[in-house]
Design an enzyme around this catalytic site. Structure first.
Site, PDB file in Angstrom:
ATOM      1  N   ASP A  92      15.727   1.098   3.434  1.00 60.52           N
ATOM      2  CA  ASP A  92      14.570   0.541   4.122  1.00 60.52           C
ATOM      3  C   ASP A  92      13.533   1.619   4.433  1.00 60.52           C
ATOM      4  O   ASP A  92      13.733   2.451   5.310  1.00 60.52           O
ATOM      5  CB  ASP A  92      15.073  -0.112   5.423  1.00 60.52           C
ATOM      6  CG  ASP A  92      13.974  -0.688   6.265  1.00 60.52           C
ATOM      7  OD1 ASP A  92      12.872  -0.894   5.742  1.00 60.52           O
ATOM      8  OD2 ASP A  92      14.229  -0.936   7.455  1.00 60.52           O
TER       9      ASP A  92
ATOM     10  N   ASP B  95       6.508  -0.848   1.879  1.00 58.65           N
ATOM     11  CA  ASP B  95       7.739  -1.068   2.628  1.00 58.65           C
ATOM     12  C   ASP B  95       8.780  -1.779   1.769  1.00 58.65           C
ATOM     13  O   ASP B  95       8.629  -2.944   1.436  1.00 58.65           O
ATOM     14  CB  ASP B  95       7.396  -1.903   3.863  1.00 58.65           C
ATOM     15  CG  ASP B  95       8.585  -2.178   4.749  1.00 58.65           C
ATOM     16  OD1 ASP B  95       9.673  -1.649   4.453  1.00 58.65           O
ATOM     17  OD2 ASP B  95       8.433  -2.923   5.726  1.00 58.65           O
TER      18      ASP B  95
END
Length: 502
Positions: free
Chosen positions: A101, A288
């Site tokens: 992440d 992201d």
């Protein structure tokens, strides 16, 4: 760590134990990514998480990050799309499935000392007593996501990523996980790849430890996502460099403008060849890996919804502003009134010297402050829409009609915008301007298909996400964008690179 805005997906990116590969002959550490379809349970949990986040925002919830004094923009993490991968913690390694992440920076996994959270009992738990390299830390911490909260304490141990052993990595043993998402999630924990600035407790992200311990040839990691639904390989996460087979041409690099998230400056978004106006003066953007779709300003997403025929919600405040003030906005723009101050002239907003804010004085219809916020926001959107149509030399009637139509296409704050699957071929291309280069997404790339009950549902790959100045306006570029463009995260030079995916 911040909250992250994660939205609906066409599939999950899952990595099994067998897909962790050793470093190859070219010096790269490769992690194969495989696809797993999004299930209905996760979709439902994500919607519940969104509703809870909106409730928390109404009550003014804040999130703080590590030791940074900066006001980091919070992102809402619904954990409804992930990259799964396996890492080993301890000696001998205890295996955990984690999310890779780039929108967070901590590593956390459930602890054997987690007794009162159901989620812990449904996933692998770290047992410090079974590791010869465990070091006690004991500092307590809490991290809040859009989908729930985790709490626990810090420990230190070796972390195995592929065949690389990162020594004495500071990580969190969770003893509390409060969310349905954590219960049904296919992941045990999260491996954050963001910057130290958003790391809770000052724990270094795994890539920083790799760099300090000289474990990789280059201070780079890169993502390649295979968007071919029929392909067996889902993609690769590569540490230590890039694989030339993953992209076409060369990368366009942009500097990281604000450490924390992987943030950079971008320009206008085009619908076909037409400007949407809102980001012509520049917008911030965050790339992201944990976000499935693309999230951006409502002012732009409403224009996209209109262009692609996406379902939206009708804003009575927006329609009232266009009806009562539309002609006045048009005349003031023609008279060269500053767009930033125009809504202040009308009396719907207050100008604070840099941008408009809602007028705290109640309106004549005795709306509360929330209502005043809505009218100010509607006015600012209408200014952008009308200004764009003026540039296109449209007539007054067509301009006001278009603005009124956009008031009926505002994206829902609680979920996705559906589209007609049969109309995909007729939809326009959408293009982001990054480093004076155009990065185009075709309808096939930005429309997400979900399989439910044997039927295909199509949703827009765009979702509304509004951050006011000076931190915003802000875009979040997730899997939809990263699938089309191979993405390089260069922590040695503090830059991000994009190239067309192979």
């Amino acid at each position: 760590m911040g909250q992250k805005h994660l939205v609906l997906v066409t599939c999950f990116w899952v990595l099994s134990c067998a897909s962790l590969l050793h470093a190859s002959s070219d010096g790269l550490l490769r992690i194969n990514l495989n696809k797993k379809k999004l299930d209905k349970e996760t979709l439902t949990a994500a919607k519940l998480a969104r509703q809870e986040t909106h409730r928390l925002r109404f009550h003014g919830s804040r999130q703080h990050f590590g030791d940074s004094n900066d006001d980091i923009v919070p992102l809402d993490n619904y954990l409804d799309t992930q990259y799964f991968g396996e890492v080993g913690i301890g000696t001998p390694p205890q295996n955990f499935t984690v999310i890779f992440d780039t929108g967070s920076s901590n590593l956390w996994v459930p602890s054997s000392k987690c007794y009162f959270s159901i989620a812990c009992y449904l996933h692998h738990r770290y047992r410090s007593a079974n590791s010869r390299t465990y070091k006690k830390n004991g500092e307590t911490c809490t991290i809040t996501y859009g989908s729930g909260q985790i709490g626990g304490f810090f420990s230190e141990d070796n972390v195995l990523v592929g065949n690389l052993v990162v020594k004495n990595q500071k990580f969190i043993e969770t003893t509390r996980e409060t969310s349905p998402t954590f219960i049904i999630g296919k992941f045990d924990g999260i491996l954050g790849l963001g910057f130290p600035e958003i790391s809770v407790g000052g724990a270094p992200p795994i890539w920083q430890s790799m760099k300090e311990q000289k474990l990789v040839a280059e201070d780079v990691f890169s993502f390649w996502l295979n968007r071919d639904p029929d392909a067996s390989a889902g993609g690769e996460l590569v540490f230590g460099g890039v694989d030339p087979k993953h992209y076409k041409g060369s990368h366009t690099y942009v500097p990281v403008t604000r450490k924390g998230y992987w943030q950079f400056d971008m320009g206008d978004l085009l619908i076909g060849d037409h400007s949407t106006g809102f980001c012509t003066g520049g917008c911030a953007a965050i790339v992201d890996s944990g976000t499935s779709l693309l999230a951006g300003p409502t002012t732009i997403v409403a224009q996209i919804n209109h262009a692609i025929g996406a379902e939206g919600i009708i804003s009575t405040e927006c329609k009232e502003v266009v009806r009562e003030y539309g002609e006045m906005i048009l005349e003031l723009l023609i008279a060269q009134t500053s767009p930033q101050k125009l809504c202040t002239h009308i009396g719907l907003c207050v100008f604070n010297g840099t941008h408009s804010v809602s007028n705290p004085i109640e309106s004549v219809v005795e709306k509360e402050k929330v209502g005043s916020d809505l009218f100010c926001t509607a006015c600012e959107m209408a200014v952008v829409w009308i200004q764009n149509q003026l540039r296109a030399n449209k007539t007054k009637e067509l301009i006001l009609k278009y603005a009124n139509q956009l008031c009926e296409r505002l994206p829902s704050p609680n979920g996705e915008s559906t589209v007609d699957c049969d109309q995909i071929s007729k939809m326009p291309n959408l293009s982001f301007t990054i480093a004076d280069q155009t990065f185009t997404l075709t309808p096939e790339q930005y429309i997400v298909k979900l399989e439910q009950a044997g039927q295909t549902m199509c949703i827009s790959g765009f979702m509304a996400f509004d951050i006011p100045p000076p931190r915003g306006p802000l875009w979040i570029l997730g899997d939809v964008f990263m699938g089309a463009y191979h993405t390089v995260f260069d922590f040695g030079e503090n830059r991000i690179g994009f190239a067309e995916s192979a």
